[in-house]
Structure formats: C-alpha cells, structure tokens
Design a protein around this motif. Structure first.
Motif, PDB file in Angstrom:
ATOM      1  N   ASN A 174     -11.246  -3.906 -10.192  1.00  0.00           N
ATOM      2  CA  ASN A 174     -11.048  -4.498  -8.540  1.00  0.00           C
ATOM      3  C   ASN A 174      -9.710  -3.689  -8.117  1.00  0.00           C
ATOM      4  OD1 ASN A 174     -12.150  -7.224  -8.503  1.00  0.00           O
ATOM      5  ND2 ASN A 174     -11.837  -7.413 -10.699  1.00  0.00           N
ATOM      6  N   LYS A 175      -8.749  -3.317  -8.904  1.00  0.00           N
ATOM      7  CA  LYS A 175      -7.918  -2.435  -8.316  1.00  0.00           C
ATOM      8  C   LYS A 175      -8.512  -1.035  -7.733  1.00  0.00           C
ATOM      9  CE  LYS A 175      -4.132  -1.519 -10.036  1.00  0.00           C
ATOM     10  NZ  LYS A 175      -2.715  -1.058 -10.965  1.00  0.00           N
ATOM     11  N   ALA A 176      -9.325  -0.501  -8.427  1.00  0.00           N
ATOM     12  CA  ALA A 176      -9.950   0.614  -7.922  1.00  0.00           C
ATOM     13  C   ALA A 176     -10.962   0.347  -6.601  1.00  0.00           C
ATOM     14  CB  ALA A 176     -10.859   1.295  -8.999  1.00  0.00           C
ATOM     15  N   LEU A 177     -11.448  -0.598  -6.614  1.00  0.00           N
ATOM     16  CA  LEU A 177     -12.297  -1.137  -5.338  1.00  0.00           C
ATOM     17  C   LEU A 177     -11.525  -1.500  -4.148  1.00  0.00           C
ATOM     18  CD1 LEU A 177     -15.230  -2.913  -7.339  1.00  0.00           C
ATOM     19  CD2 LEU A 177     -15.319  -0.654  -6.164  1.00  0.00           C
ATOM     20  N   GLY A 178     -10.153  -1.674  -4.437  1.00  0.00           N
ATOM     21  CA  GLY A 178      -9.284  -1.942  -3.061  1.00  0.00           C
ATOM     22  C   GLY A 178      -9.050  -3.573  -3.171  1.00  0.00           C
ATOM     23  N   GLY A 179      -9.155  -4.394  -4.333  1.00  0.00           N
ATOM     24  CA  GLY A 179      -8.842  -5.690  -4.107  1.00  0.00           C
ATOM     25  C   GLY A 179      -7.421  -5.898  -4.206  1.00  0.00           C
ATOM     26  N   GLY A 180      -6.837  -6.661  -3.617  1.00  0.00           N
ATOM     27  CA  GLY A 180      -5.311  -6.771  -3.434  1.00  0.00           C
ATOM     28  C   GLY A 180      -5.310  -8.383  -2.862  1.00  0.00           C
ATOM     29  N   TRP A 181      -3.986  -8.481  -2.260  1.00  0.00           N
ATOM     30  CA  TRP A 181      -3.688  -9.744  -1.779  1.00  0.00           C
ATOM     31  C   TRP A 181      -4.157  -9.631  -0.247  1.00  0.00           C
ATOM     32  CZ3 TRP A 181      -1.611 -14.082  -3.516  1.00  0.00           C
ATOM     33  CH2 TRP A 181      -1.182 -15.260  -2.579  1.00  0.00           C
ATOM     34  N   ASP A 182      -5.080 -10.799  -0.093  1.00  0.00           N
ATOM     35  CA  ASP A 182      -5.537 -10.839   1.271  1.00  0.00           C
ATOM     36  C   ASP A 182      -4.944 -12.126   2.256  1.00  0.00           C
ATOM     37  OD1 ASP A 182      -6.623 -12.811  -0.022  1.00  0.00           O
ATOM     38  OD2 ASP A 182      -8.640 -12.549   0.171  1.00  0.00           O
ATOM     39  N   GLY A 183      -3.798 -12.544   1.623  1.00  0.00           N
ATOM     40  CA  GLY A 183      -3.126 -13.825   2.496  1.00  0.00           C
ATOM     41  C   GLY A 183      -2.112 -13.144   3.509  1.00  0.00           C
ATOM     42  N   GLN A 184      -1.389 -14.071   4.281  1.00  0.00           N
ATOM     43  CA  GLN A 184      -0.524 -13.632   5.211  1.00  0.00           C
ATOM     44  C   GLN A 184       0.840 -13.213   4.564  1.00  0.00           C
ATOM     45  OE1 GLN A 184      -1.128 -13.302   8.437  1.00  0.00           O
ATOM     46  NE2 GLN A 184      -3.151 -13.979   8.087  1.00  0.00           N
ATOM     47  N   ILE A 185       1.462 -12.167   5.148  1.00  0.00           N
ATOM     48  CA  ILE A 185       2.529 -11.779   4.783  1.00  0.00           C
ATOM     49  C   ILE A 185       3.623 -11.578   5.947  1.00  0.00           C
ATOM     50  CG2 ILE A 185       3.885  -9.769   3.714  1.00  0.00           C
ATOM     51  CD1 ILE A 185       2.428 -11.147   1.476  1.00  0.00           C
ATOM     52  N   ASP A 186       4.764 -12.450   5.854  1.00  0.00           N
ATOM     53  CA  ASP A 186       5.637 -12.373   6.947  1.00  0.00           C
ATOM     54  C   ASP A 186       6.597 -10.972   6.723  1.00  0.00           C
ATOM     55  OD1 ASP A 186       7.320 -12.542   9.029  1.00  0.00           O
ATOM     56  OD2 ASP A 186       8.293 -14.584   8.010  1.00  0.00           O
ATOM     57  N   SER A 187       6.518 -10.010   7.546  1.00  0.00           N
ATOM     58  CA  SER A 187       7.402  -8.683   7.367  1.00  0.00           C
ATOM     59  C   SER A 187       8.364  -8.868   8.611  1.00  0.00           C
ATOM     60  CB  SER A 187       6.237  -7.577   7.479  1.00  0.00           C
ATOM     61  OG  SER A 187       5.710  -7.431   8.722  1.00  0.00           O
TER      62      SER A 187
ATOM     63  N   SER B 222      10.801  -4.411  -0.101  1.00  0.00           N
ATOM     64  CA  SER B 222      10.987  -2.924   0.540  1.00  0.00           C
ATOM     65  C   SER B 222       9.785  -2.585   1.350  1.00  0.00           C
ATOM     66  CB  SER B 222      11.307  -1.827  -0.722  1.00  0.00           C
ATOM     67  OG  SER B 222      11.584  -0.703  -0.367  1.00  0.00           O
ATOM     68  N   ALA B 223       8.767  -2.755   1.189  1.00  0.00           N
ATOM     69  CA  ALA B 223       7.518  -2.454   1.735  1.00  0.00           C
ATOM     70  C   ALA B 223       7.834  -2.956   3.241  1.00  0.00           C
ATOM     71  CB  ALA B 223       6.320  -2.488   1.032  1.00  0.00           C
ATOM     72  N   LYS B 224       8.046  -4.388   3.127  1.00  0.00           N
ATOM     73  CA  LYS B 224       8.213  -5.259   4.337  1.00  0.00           C
ATOM     74  C   LYS B 224       9.434  -4.473   5.244  1.00  0.00           C
ATOM     75  CE  LYS B 224       8.281  -9.279   2.379  1.00  0.00           C
ATOM     76  NZ  LYS B 224       8.285 -10.913   2.104  1.00  0.00           N
ATOM     77  N   ALA B 225      10.517  -4.258   4.594  1.00  0.00           N
ATOM     78  CA  ALA B 225      11.450  -3.743   5.274  1.00  0.00           C
ATOM     79  C   ALA B 225      11.087  -2.346   6.059  1.00  0.00           C
ATOM     80  CB  ALA B 225      12.920  -3.411   4.365  1.00  0.00           C
ATOM     81  N   ALA B 226      10.152  -1.622   5.265  1.00  0.00           N
ATOM     82  CA  ALA B 226       9.745  -0.201   5.922  1.00  0.00           C
ATOM     83  C   ALA B 226       8.858  -0.307   7.206  1.00  0.00           C
ATOM     84  CB  ALA B 226       8.880   0.509   4.791  1.00  0.00           C
ATOM     85  N   ILE B 227       8.308  -1.511   7.164  1.00  0.00           N
ATOM     86  CA  ILE B 227       7.524  -1.813   8.152  1.00  0.00           C
ATOM     87  C   ILE B 227       8.551  -2.259   9.599  1.00  0.00           C
ATOM     88  CG2 ILE B 227       5.928  -3.981   9.203  1.00  0.00           C
ATOM     89  CD1 ILE B 227       4.375  -3.808   6.643  1.00  0.00           C
ATOM     90  N   ARG B 228       9.310  -2.965   9.348  1.00  0.00           N
ATOM     91  CA  ARG B 228      10.377  -3.301  10.261  1.00  0.00           C
ATOM     92  C   ARG B 228      11.043  -2.317  10.816  1.00  0.00           C
ATOM     93  NH1 ARG B 228      11.432  -7.455   6.536  1.00  0.00           N
ATOM     94  NH2 ARG B 228      13.426  -6.523   6.001  1.00  0.00           N
ATOM     95  N   GLU B 229      11.234  -1.161   9.905  1.00  0.00           N
ATOM     96  CA  GLU B 229      11.800   0.260  10.367  1.00  0.00           C
ATOM     97  C   GLU B 229      10.706   0.917  11.365  1.00  0.00           C
ATOM     98  OE1 GLU B 229      13.295   4.294   8.457  1.00  0.00           O
ATOM     99  OE2 GLU B 229      12.782   2.758   7.082  1.00  0.00           O
ATOM    100  N   ALA B 230       9.620   0.993  10.732  1.00  0.00           N
ATOM    101  CA  ALA B 230       8.511   1.550  11.399  1.00  0.00           C
ATOM    102  C   ALA B 230       8.553   1.074  12.833  1.00  0.00           C
ATOM    103  CB  ALA B 230       7.336   1.491  10.928  1.00  0.00           C
TER     104      ALA B 230
END
Length: 496
Positions: free
Chosen positions: A465-478, A88-96
């Motif tokens: 780690n979540k609080a510090l902002g650690g998340g997925w840092d790989g490539q995402i095809d949106s 859903s977040a990737k679709a929101a990027i396409r919309e933006a």
C-alpha cells in the motif's frame, strides 16, 4: 555591469514620461529560459508480479481500515495529529507560501517615505545675528523594476513550484507515517503472540519436566530424561525476555510516531490482541496509477519544474534591466510652509543597466542552473524506477509469503498431531522420551515460524500500500503555527 541613468525630466515633459512608461510596460511581457513541460516517461502496462488476469484499480483510500483493528485506526489518527515530522512538513508549507508572497512582491512598485525635522544653532558670535533656524523635510521615493526579460516572473514561477513540492512532501511524510505506524503496530502484536506461544509452550514443558521427575523418583524414568525435559523448558523460557525487549521497542517507536514519550502507549498495548489480518487478495492496479499516487514522484516532478524555472532567472541576468524611479520631496523652514507648491520638487525617469563584461560569470550561472535541472530530471526518473521496484518487491513478497504460510500451516498441524502421538506412545512405553522432546521442540518451532509468516503477510500488505501511494487522505490544517507569539510589536528594549 554598467549603469546609465538619464537626468530627471523637467516639469514641462510629464507627457513624455508617461509615454516612456507605457512603452516599457508593453515590453515587460518577455521571458527568457525554457518553458516547463511535464516529461513523458514510458512505464510497463502492468506489474510483472501481478498474477491477476485483469488488473483492477488499487484500493488506497484508508487502506489500513481493511485490517479490521480499531486500535490501529485510532493510533494512525493520533499520529497524523501529533507526529513531529508532519508538524515540520506543515511548517515547510507555510514557509513556501510566504516565499511565494515575498517573491510576488518583486513585480509591484516599491515605495518608501521619509521625513525629518532639524533645529540648528550657530552660536552667539554669528555674524548675521541669527543664532538658530529650523528645517523640515518630507518625501516619497518609488521604484519599479519593469522585469523586461522575466527574471522576477521566473522566480515567482519557481516559488510556486516550490509550494507545490512542499504540499507533496507533506503527503509523502503522511504516507511514510501511516505505513510506519501500521508496521510497528503489527510487529508489536506479533511479538505479543510469540510471547504468549513461548509462555504456553514453556508452561507445558515445565509440566512435562515435573511429570518426568515424578516418574524418575518412582523408578519409571531416567535422570537423562529429567535433565533433557528441564533443559528444554529453560531454553524456551530464555526466548521470552528477548521477545519482550522487541515488543517494548516496537511500542516505544509507536509512541514516538504519535508524538508521545516512549512509554506512553505501554498501558494501551498491554492487552493481548491478535495480529491484524488484511483482506486479500489486494488489487495492485497498473503502473501508471503509481505515477499519479506516489507523492515522492510528484515531489521530484515539482522540483524538476522549479529547477527549470530557475534557468530563466539565471538567463535573465544576462539581459538588460530597466527600472523606473521617481521622487517627491518638500523642504521648508516652517512646518506650515512644508506643503506649499513652491516647496515641492519631483523627478521621474527610467534607468538602464546593461551587463557588458563579467568574466563569464553570468553564462556560468546559466550552465549551473541547467546542470541542476538535469540532476532534478535524473532524480525524477530515479523516483519512478524506485516506485516500480517497491511495488514489484512488495507484490511478489506478499504472493510468495501467502504460499509459504499455507505450507507452514500444514506443517504446524502435522507437528501438533506428532506431539500428541509421541506423548501417548511414551506413556504406554512404546516410544522413548527423546521422541517426545523432539516432537515438542519441532512443534514450538513450527508454530513460532507460522506466527512470523503471519506477521510477514501483514507487513508486505502494508509495504504494498505504501509502494502504491496509499496514505492519509483526510484534511490537514497547515495554516496554524506551532508557536504563536503573544506580542512582537514595538516595546522598550530594556527589561528590568
């Protein structure tokens, strides 16, 4: 709103039209409304719960791999690929992105073409004797809003900030997803470990109850001892279904997070594995690093920028609007004469629209945009405070839970010795059976609490780690849509 449209320029005045166009274009560099500047927010130099003498930068890149569990690593990768919130977040990027392109088109001229062909029959009683005639028409209409006070440019600016926010929202979704997968995985492994402990303890207590029953039949024990031993074993066994329910719920949640049906991961999770143990101590860095890494803060900052740009859009509506329009048309009774010079007519000229009286609506529109900008600013500040609070809570909880675990480990070792000693004393007749039951009950409680503390340490590590902002840092095809329409061009409306 009053609109003034001068008469079309004659053929003898094309040069004047060009000069007028150039003059209007020169004026088109103005914008109204405030220019956005990133707010400066004061933050502490270090976290209050950080006990390190010299704070070191947080190690956020693929932080979950430092829990040394390949299955957890695989599930996080699967979740990034299959999670529906991420889709859903990737679709929101396409919309933006599409919104930005659509808004950008307002700066370009708008051109439309039209053509028609008609055949008219006046009937057999026509006085002129001509019963039919033909008429062919073609033309182009063009218009260009000069955007003198930057309404369209501010709209494009807002759309660009909206795209930035959509990208950061995807990062925030991935951060939450990675943290949730790790948390539910740790919980599932924790329930597994507690189930094994309960089963092992219940099995030992059943053996004790059987031994006590044999001693009772031999006259060496009382019926009270048999009842107590049987009751304690049954009580321990009664805790197992509750733990199994919690384990199943954790696995079901894991399956949903990876985009699969609830029971899809039950087979993979059936094999017992230890509770993941993070590498500690974990550096927390400094508060300023959180502001750069937390995507929710960056979303709030981009939304603040967007709301600032929209003030300019509302302000520009209070100023005059100038556009340039032109038409070229041709009309002839035969198609062959349609493009002759004598059949072609054209016109070009500017139009001016000036707001005179609107009952204060436009001014109120600016005030609305300003109030919305203030709300965005407050949300931005709130996101910073929330982020700092999350880090402080997680860091403090992790530190104190480690201290608690050390005490619980000492307690569990002591109760193991006490349980072994009480059995030996009971077998020699130096202690009552109630001492054995009390020691076994205390040992089970201590070992179960120790496991829960181990789960808490891993959970606090994930939360930090979540609080510090650690998340997925790989490539995402949106760019790839979820649904690809096979054919959406013209076709017959009637489908038999």
């Amino acid at each position: 709103m009053i609109s003034v449209s001068p008469a079309p320029l004659s053929v003898a005045r094309p040069r004047r039209a060009v000069l007028l166009l150039l003059a209007c274009t020169a004026l088109a560099g103005c914008v109204v409304g405030p220019d956005y500047e990133t707010p400066k927010i004061d933050v502490p130099d270090r976290f209050g719960a950080d006990t390190a003498t010299t704070p070191r930068p947080a190690e956020l890149s693929r932080w979950w791999t430092r829990m040394d569990d390949p299955m957890l690593d695989a599930m996080i990768s699967e979740a990034v690929e299959g999670n529906l919130d991420v889709a859903s977040a990737k679709a929101a990027i396409r919309e933006a992105r599409a919104t930005l392109r659509q808004t950008g088109g307002t700066l370009a001229p708008q051109v439309d073409a039209s053509t028609s062909a008609t055949r008219q029959d006046g009937g057999s009683n026509t006085s002129a004797g001509q019963t039919s005639n033909s008429n062919f028409q073609a033309g182009f209409d063009a218009s260009w809003e000069l955007d003198l006070f930057g309404a369209n440019r501010r709209s494009i600016e807002a759309a660009r900030y909206g795209l930035d926010a959509a990208n950061e929202d995807l990062r925030a979704t991935l951060l939450t997803l990675v943290g949730d997968v790790a948390t539910y995985y740790v919980q599932a492994r924790g329930f597994q470990a507690r189930i094994k402990l309960a089963e092992r303890t219940a099995r030992s207590q059943r053996e004790t109850a059987a031994l006590t029953r044999a001693q009772f039949e031999a006259g060496a024990s009382s019926a009270l001892d048999v009842a107590n031993a049987t009751g304690q074993a049954a009580s321990t066994e009664a805790a197992i279904p509750t733990l199994q329910i919690s384990f199943a719920e954790s696995v079901h949640r894991l399956s949903i997070l990876t985009g699969k049906p609830p029971a899809a991961l039950m087979g993979r999770m059936a094999e017992d594995k230890p509770i993941p143990e993070p590498r500690l101590p974990m550096p927390a860095g400094v508060p300023a690093q959180v502001l750069m890494a937390r995507p929710d803060i960056r979303v709030a900052e981009r939304q603040l920028a967007q709301s600032t740009a929209l003030i300019g859009v509302a302000e520009a509506a209070r100023w005059p609007d100038v556009s340039l329009s032109g038409t070229i048309s041709t009309s002839a009774s035969t198609f062959g004469n349609l493009f002759e010079a004598s059949s072609i007519a054209w016109s070009v000229g500017p139009s001016l629209s000036v707001p005179i009286f609107n009952g204060g609506q436009l001014k109120a529109g600016v005030e609305i945009a300003q109030a919305q900008r203030d709300q965005s600013y407050i949300a931005f500040r709130s996101s910073i405070l929330t982020a700092l609070e999350d880090v402080e809570n997680s860091l403090f909880g992790l530190t104190r839970e480690q201290e608690r675990y050390d005490k619980l480990d000492t307690s569990a070792r002591a109760y193991r010795r006490a349980a072994a000693l009480s059995r030996s004393l009971y077998q020699t007749g130096s202690s009552s059976f109630l001492d054995v039951l009390d020691a076994e009950r205390s040992l089970y409680s201590a070992e179960d609490t120790l496991l829960q503390s181990q789960i808490n340490i891993a959970t606090y590590y994930i939360a930090l780690n979540k609080a510090l902002g650690g998340g997925w840092d790989g490539q995402i095809d949106s760019t790839r849509p979820e649904i690809v329409d096979t054919y959406s061009g013209p076709r017959l409306a009637y489908q038999p």
